[in-house]
Design a protein around this motif. Sequence first.
Motif, PDB file in Angstrom:
ATOM      1  N   ASN A 155       0.857  -1.183   0.000  1.00 51.75           N
ATOM      2  CA  ASN A 155       0.000   0.000   0.000  1.00 51.75           C
ATOM      3  C   ASN A 155       0.898   1.239   0.000  1.00 51.75           C
ATOM      4  O   ASN A 155       1.661   1.455   0.936  1.00 51.75           O
ATOM      5  N   TYR A 156       0.819   2.048  -1.060  1.00 49.38           N
ATOM      6  CA  TYR A 156       1.670   3.232  -1.141  1.00 49.38           C
ATOM      7  C   TYR A 156       0.902   4.391  -1.745  1.00 49.38           C
ATOM      8  O   TYR A 156      -0.136   4.225  -2.394  1.00 49.38           O
ATOM      9  N   TYR A 157       1.445   5.583  -1.537  1.00 52.81           N
ATOM     10  CA  TYR A 157       0.893   6.788  -2.152  1.00 52.81           C
ATOM     11  C   TYR A 157       2.045   7.763  -2.343  1.00 52.81           C
ATOM     12  O   TYR A 157       2.894   7.905  -1.455  1.00 52.81           O
ATOM     13  N   ALA A 158       2.108   8.407  -3.500  1.00 53.90           N
ATOM     14  CA  ALA A 158       3.216   9.307  -3.816  1.00 53.90           C
ATOM     15  C   ALA A 158       2.724  10.746  -3.939  1.00 53.90           C
ATOM     16  O   ALA A 158       1.593  11.001  -4.362  1.00 53.90           O
ATOM     17  N   VAL A 159       3.599  11.666  -3.556  1.00 48.74           N
ATOM     18  CA  VAL A 159       3.279  13.093  -3.624  1.00 48.74           C
ATOM     19  C   VAL A 159       4.432  13.834  -4.286  1.00 48.74           C
ATOM     20  O   VAL A 159       5.592  13.673  -3.888  1.00 48.74           O
ATOM     21  N   SER A 160       4.135  14.638  -5.293  1.00 46.39           N
ATOM     22  CA  SER A 160       5.164  15.464  -5.929  1.00 46.39           C
ATOM     23  C   SER A 160       5.094  16.887  -5.394  1.00 46.39           C
ATOM     24  O   SER A 160       4.032  17.359  -4.983  1.00 46.39           O
ATOM     25  N   GLY A 161       6.237  17.564  -5.387  1.00 52.04           N
ATOM     26  CA  GLY A 161       6.256  18.967  -4.985  1.00 52.04           C
ATOM     27  C   GLY A 161       6.238  19.209  -3.490  1.00 52.04           C
ATOM     28  O   GLY A 161       5.692  20.211  -3.020  1.00 52.04           O
ATOM     29  N   THR A 162       6.858  18.319  -2.711  1.00 50.58           N
ATOM     30  CA  THR A 162       6.873  18.471  -1.253  1.00 50.58           C
ATOM     31  C   THR A 162       8.106  19.247  -0.792  1.00 50.58           C
ATOM     32  O   THR A 162       8.725  18.891   0.212  1.00 50.58           O
ATOM     33  N   TYR A 163       8.464  20.286  -1.522  1.00 43.57           N
ATOM     34  CA  TYR A 163       9.676  21.038  -1.228  1.00 43.57           C
ATOM     35  C   TYR A 163       9.491  21.971  -0.033  1.00 43.57           C
ATOM     36  O   TYR A 163       8.372  22.283   0.378  1.00 43.57           O
ATOM     37  N   GLY A 164      10.645  22.413   0.480  1.00 46.02           N
ATOM     38  CA  GLY A 164      10.638  23.297   1.638  1.00 46.02           C
ATOM     39  C   GLY A 164      10.992  24.718   1.249  1.00 46.02           C
ATOM     40  O   GLY A 164      10.365  25.302   0.368  1.00 46.02           O
ATOM     41  N   ILE A 165      12.032  25.262   1.880  1.00 44.25           N
ATOM     42  CA  ILE A 165      12.356  26.670   1.702  1.00 44.25           C
ATOM     43  C   ILE A 165      13.468  26.901   0.681  1.00 44.25           C
ATOM     44  O   ILE A 165      13.897  28.033   0.473  1.00 44.25           O
ATOM     45  N   GLN A 166      13.957  25.839   0.030  1.00 46.98           N
ATOM     46  CA  GLN A 166      15.075  26.012  -0.900  1.00 46.98           C
ATOM     47  C   GLN A 166      14.681  26.849  -2.114  1.00 46.98           C
ATOM     48  O   GLN A 166      13.536  26.830  -2.554  1.00 46.98           O
ATOM     49  N   ALA A 167      15.662  27.580  -2.611  1.00 51.11           N
ATOM     50  CA  ALA A 167      15.449  28.370  -3.817  1.00 51.11           C
ATOM     51  C   ALA A 167      15.607  27.483  -5.042  1.00 51.11           C
ATOM     52  O   ALA A 167      16.069  26.349  -4.959  1.00 51.11           O
ATOM     53  N   GLY A 168      15.212  28.028  -6.199  1.00 47.12           N
ATOM     54  CA  GLY A 168      15.393  27.288  -7.441  1.00 47.12           C
ATOM     55  C   GLY A 168      14.087  26.824  -8.046  1.00 47.12           C
ATOM     56  O   GLY A 168      13.027  26.877  -7.412  1.00 47.12           O
ATOM     57  N   LEU A 169      14.183  26.334  -9.278  1.00 45.76           N
ATOM     58  CA  LEU A 169      13.005  25.944 -10.035  1.00 45.76           C
ATOM     59  C   LEU A 169      12.633  24.479  -9.815  1.00 45.76           C
ATOM     60  O   LEU A 169      13.477  23.637  -9.515  1.00 45.76           O
ATOM     61  N   TYR A 170      11.361  24.213  -9.980  1.00 43.54           N
ATOM     62  CA  TYR A 170      10.782  22.872  -9.871  1.00 43.54           C
ATOM     63  C   TYR A 170      11.155  22.039 -11.099  1.00 43.54           C
ATOM     64  O   TYR A 170      11.406  22.570 -12.181  1.00 43.54           O
ATOM     65  N   VAL A 171      11.190  20.716 -10.924  1.00 44.16           N
ATOM     66  CA  VAL A 171      11.448  19.781 -12.025  1.00 44.16           C
ATOM     67  C   VAL A 171      10.145  19.035 -12.340  1.00 44.16           C
ATOM     68  O   VAL A 171       9.754  18.120 -11.606  1.00 44.16           O
ATOM     69  N   PRO A 172       9.425  19.418 -13.384  1.00 42.86           N
ATOM     70  CA  PRO A 172       8.155  18.754 -13.722  1.00 42.86           C
ATOM     71  C   PRO A 172       8.378  17.292 -14.096  1.00 42.86           C
ATOM     72  O   PRO A 172       9.275  16.982 -14.879  1.00 42.86           O
ATOM     73  N   ALA A 173       7.552  16.421 -13.538  1.00 43.17           N
ATOM     74  CA  ALA A 173       7.734  14.988 -13.815  1.00 43.17           C
ATOM     75  C   ALA A 173       6.402  14.246 -13.825  1.00 43.17           C
ATOM     76  O   ALA A 173       6.341  13.071 -13.457  1.00 43.17           O
ATOM     77  N   ASP A 174       5.336  14.918 -14.247  1.00 40.43           N
ATOM     78  CA  ASP A 174       4.005  14.311 -14.206  1.00 40.43           C
ATOM     79  C   ASP A 174       3.919  13.013 -15.007  1.00 40.43           C
ATOM     80  O   ASP A 174       3.310  12.034 -14.558  1.00 40.43           O
ATOM     81  N   LYS A 175       4.507  12.995 -16.194  1.00 41.10           N
ATOM     82  CA  LYS A 175       4.434  11.788 -17.031  1.00 41.10           C
ATOM     83  C   LYS A 175       5.113  10.616 -16.332  1.00 41.10           C
ATOM     84  O   LYS A 175       4.609   9.484 -16.363  1.00 41.10           O
ATOM     85  N   LEU A 176       6.248  10.874 -15.701  1.00 36.89           N
ATOM     86  CA  LEU A 176       6.958   9.816 -14.974  1.00 36.89           C
ATOM     87  C   LEU A 176       6.111   9.303 -13.818  1.00 36.89           C
ATOM     88  O   LEU A 176       6.040   8.091 -13.577  1.00 36.89           O
ATOM     89  N   ASN A 215      -2.107   6.618  -8.411  1.00 34.78           N
ATOM     90  CA  ASN A 215      -1.838   6.553  -6.977  1.00 34.78           C
ATOM     91  C   ASN A 215      -0.823   7.619  -6.541  1.00 34.78           C
ATOM     92  O   ASN A 215       0.146   7.328  -5.844  1.00 34.78           O
ATOM     93  N   TRP A 216      -1.077   8.863  -6.965  1.00 34.95           N
ATOM     94  CA  TRP A 216      -0.211   9.970  -6.584  1.00 34.95           C
ATOM     95  C   TRP A 216      -0.974  11.276  -6.685  1.00 34.95           C
ATOM     96  O   TRP A 216      -2.066  11.330  -7.268  1.00 34.95           O
ATOM     97  N   THR A 217      -0.401  12.318  -6.113  1.00 35.10           N
ATOM     98  CA  THR A 217      -1.038  13.639  -6.147  1.00 35.10           C
ATOM     99  C   THR A 217       0.025  14.716  -6.323  1.00 35.10           C
ATOM    100  O   THR A 217       1.194  14.529  -5.973  1.00 35.10           O
ATOM    101  N   ASP A 218      -0.386  15.841  -6.883  1.00 31.20           N
ATOM    102  CA  ASP A 218       0.527  16.916  -7.260  1.00 31.20           C
ATOM    103  C   ASP A 218       0.418  18.078  -6.274  1.00 31.20           C
ATOM    104  O   ASP A 218      -0.472  18.929  -6.389  1.00 31.20           O
ATOM    105  N   ALA A 219       1.330  18.126  -5.300  1.00 29.88           N
ATOM    106  CA  ALA A 219       1.324  19.198  -4.310  1.00 29.88           C
ATOM    107  C   ALA A 219       1.973  20.475  -4.827  1.00 29.88           C
ATOM    108  O   ALA A 219       1.857  21.525  -4.201  1.00 29.88           O
TER     109      ALA A 219
END
Length: 277
Positions: A66-87, A95-99
């Motif tokens: 039983n698992y669940y994945a979450v993308s975009g759980t970043y903190g205070i770091q600077a810099g750009l996000y790496v889009p990976a929806d297809k992956l 079984n995942w969600t886009d935070a």
Amino acid sequence: MTIKLITLALVFTTLFSFNSYSADTKFNKDKDLLLLNFDLKTDVDDAHTIAALDLILQSDEFNNINYYAVSGTYGIQAGLYVPADKLFNIVFNENWTDAHQYRKTSINKTIKKINKTLSESGRIWITEAGQSDFTQELLEALTEFGIKYSKDQIIVVQHSTWNEKETSVDALAFVKNHTTYIKIEDGNKENNGTPGFNNKDYSVNQLENTQLISSKAWTEANKISDQYNGVNGRYNNKAITDGGADFSDLVEVTYILDITNVATVTDFFAKFNKANN
């Protein structure tokens, strides 16, 4: 008792308690939830981690966990996000969600998964492939919705000191105070007690071979790496630049699932990288 002896006794007690907990508490495949948090900012190593995780999720031993994945759980770091929806779609299906784009919705979806597991006497095991800010938000949401939990029901595993430093101070303190927080050694290095899953000399292009079960995942992970590694100020992962592998965040998964005999990148693929039937 001298101050020195008292200090040694406290250290021994702390280590004994940690080791006793680690030895006695294992991931229960029938009850527990594996919550996979990925910051995807700004290092592309998460793409490699997700592709390598696909091999574990397709293995006979773990294909029903039983698992669940979450993308975009970043903190205070600077810099750009790496889009990976297809992956994420390739590896986790629905079984995942886009935070990154839908923070509140992702919190609500994840809370439902957590509540179901807790209500069935299961534990929540959180892999922090990034920072702990999102985990704090989850814990606060549990309280807001009146969902009770104890520290031993939610176990957070972190391998990176850098990730801790890029978590807001309040969030890290909150998570440490309200969960069983386990810090393991860094997965970028070998011979430190955890696997070393960073190797610039291991060619990941060979993993795109269509005869292998995770070829689609690795093809997409490599595409993401080529597109975003070091681009527009993102972190330049030198191992990946050289065509090598960096799925260092996966050591948290191998720790939680008690996967052994995978001390190196080569060992990992020898164990999990199988051909299609």
